[in-house]
Design a protein around this motif. Structure first.
Motif, short mmCIF file in Angstrom:
data_model
loop_
_atom_site.label_atom_id
_atom_site.label_comp_id
_atom_site.label_asym_id
_atom_site.label_seq_id
_atom_site.Cartn_x
_atom_site.Cartn_y
_atom_site.Cartn_z
N PRO A 48 -35.43 102.37 -32.76
CA PRO A 48 -36.31 101.27 -33.14
C PRO A 48 -35.67 99.93 -32.80
O PRO A 48 -34.45 99.78 -32.80
CB PRO A 48 -36.46 101.44 -34.65
CG PRO A 48 -36.06 102.84 -34.93
CD PRO A 48 -35.08 103.22 -33.87
N ALA A 49 -36.49 98.94 -32.52
CA ALA A 49 -35.98 97.62 -32.12
C ALA A 49 -35.04 97.04 -33.16
O ALA A 49 -34.09 96.36 -32.81
CB ALA A 49 -37.17 96.68 -31.89
N ARG A 50 -35.25 97.34 -34.42
CA ARG A 50 -34.40 96.76 -35.45
C ARG A 50 -32.98 97.35 -35.45
O ARG A 50 -32.10 96.83 -36.09
CB ARG A 50 -35.05 96.94 -36.82
CG ARG A 50 -35.11 98.37 -37.28
CD ARG A 50 -35.82 98.50 -38.64
NE ARG A 50 -35.93 99.88 -39.01
CZ ARG A 50 -36.87 100.72 -38.60
NH1 ARG A 50 -37.80 100.30 -37.78
NH2 ARG A 50 -36.90 101.97 -39.00
N ASP A 51 -32.77 98.40 -34.71
CA ASP A 51 -31.45 99.02 -34.68
C ASP A 51 -30.58 98.59 -33.51
O ASP A 51 -29.47 99.07 -33.35
CB ASP A 51 -31.60 100.55 -34.65
CG ASP A 51 -32.12 101.10 -35.96
OD1 ASP A 51 -32.02 100.39 -36.99
OD2 ASP A 51 -32.63 102.22 -35.95
N ALA A 72 -27.04 97.50 -34.55
CA ALA A 72 -26.10 98.58 -34.85
C ALA A 72 -25.55 99.19 -33.57
O ALA A 72 -24.37 99.53 -33.49
CB ALA A 72 -26.78 99.65 -35.71
N THR A 73 -26.39 99.30 -32.56
CA THR A 73 -25.94 99.83 -31.27
C THR A 73 -24.91 98.89 -30.65
O THR A 73 -23.86 99.34 -30.17
CB THR A 73 -27.14 99.99 -30.31
OG1 THR A 73 -28.07 100.89 -30.90
CG2 THR A 73 -26.70 100.52 -28.96
N ILE A 74 -25.17 97.60 -30.68
CA ILE A 74 -24.23 96.61 -30.14
C ILE A 74 -22.92 96.66 -30.92
O ILE A 74 -21.83 96.62 -30.34
CB ILE A 74 -24.83 95.19 -30.17
CG1 ILE A 74 -25.99 95.07 -29.19
CG2 ILE A 74 -23.78 94.12 -29.90
CD1 ILE A 74 -25.61 95.21 -27.73
N ALA A 75 -23.00 96.75 -32.25
CA ALA A 75 -21.79 96.80 -33.08
C ALA A 75 -20.92 97.98 -32.68
O ALA A 75 -19.70 97.85 -32.50
CB ALA A 75 -22.18 96.90 -34.56
N SER A 76 -21.54 99.12 -32.49
CA SER A 76 -20.81 100.33 -32.09
C SER A 76 -20.19 100.17 -30.71
O SER A 76 -19.05 100.56 -30.47
CB SER A 76 -21.77 101.52 -32.12
OG SER A 76 -21.17 102.65 -31.57
N GLN A 77 -20.94 99.58 -29.79
CA GLN A 77 -20.44 99.40 -28.42
C GLN A 77 -19.25 98.44 -28.39
O GLN A 77 -18.28 98.66 -27.67
CB GLN A 77 -21.55 98.90 -27.51
CG GLN A 77 -22.60 99.94 -27.23
CD GLN A 77 -23.76 99.41 -26.41
OE1 GLN A 77 -23.91 98.20 -26.22
NE2 GLN A 77 -24.60 100.30 -25.94
N ILE A 78 -19.32 97.37 -29.18
CA ILE A 78 -18.21 96.41 -29.22
C ILE A 78 -16.96 97.07 -29.79
O ILE A 78 -15.87 96.96 -29.21
CB ILE A 78 -18.60 95.16 -30.05
CG1 ILE A 78 -19.65 94.34 -29.29
CG2 ILE A 78 -17.36 94.31 -30.35
CD1 ILE A 78 -20.25 93.20 -30.10
#
Length: 134
Positions: A16-19, A22-28
């Motif tokens: 979902p767009a609101r997540d 969280a995806t960016i946080a994990s990637q960083i």
């Protein structure tokens, strides 16, 4: 990142767009640890505060800016890719899936090396990008 798999019929079910935060946080966090840097070291390298890096790695944090994310990516030797995709744009979904495959699928050299030196990896049912099985 959008992934097209045979068991997912509709990309709206993928993330979902609101997540995206969280995806960016994990990637960083993954990129920082892969580079062998502490939060303080990345902060020094980017000119940001350690607390800012900690916030950006927090999946619940919602204050990311594209400029800050790009700054971190550049300091880690990465590039940032942002896409706006219509729910009706199947071609954009296919292009995103192809781009994902280009960046995440093993290269021919990796596969040949694996085939020559490794046993067949155990199959996993989890959908994490923590570690490639090849």
């Amino acid at each position: 990142m959008i992934r097209k798999t045979s068991d997912v019929a509709d990309r709206r079910e993928i993330a979902p767009a609101r997540d995206w935060q969280a995806t960016i946080a994990s990637q960083i966090e993954r990129a920082r640890t892969t580079a062998g840097l502490s939060r303080q070291q990345l902060a020094n390298k980017t000119g940001l505060r350690q607390s800012t890096i900690a916030n950006l790695e927090n999946p619940a944090y919602r204050g990311q800016s594209l400029a800050t994310i790009e700054r971190i990516a550049q300091c880690l030797g990465l590039r940032m890719c942002v896409e706006l995709i219509s729910d009706n744009d199947v071609n954009a979904e296919d292009a995103a899936a192809i781009e994902w495959l280009k960046t995440c699928a093993p290269s021919n050299a990796e596969m040949l090396k694996w085939a020559a030196t490794a046993e067949i990896p155990a199959e996993t049912n989890d959908d994490t990008d923590e570690e490639r099985p090849w």
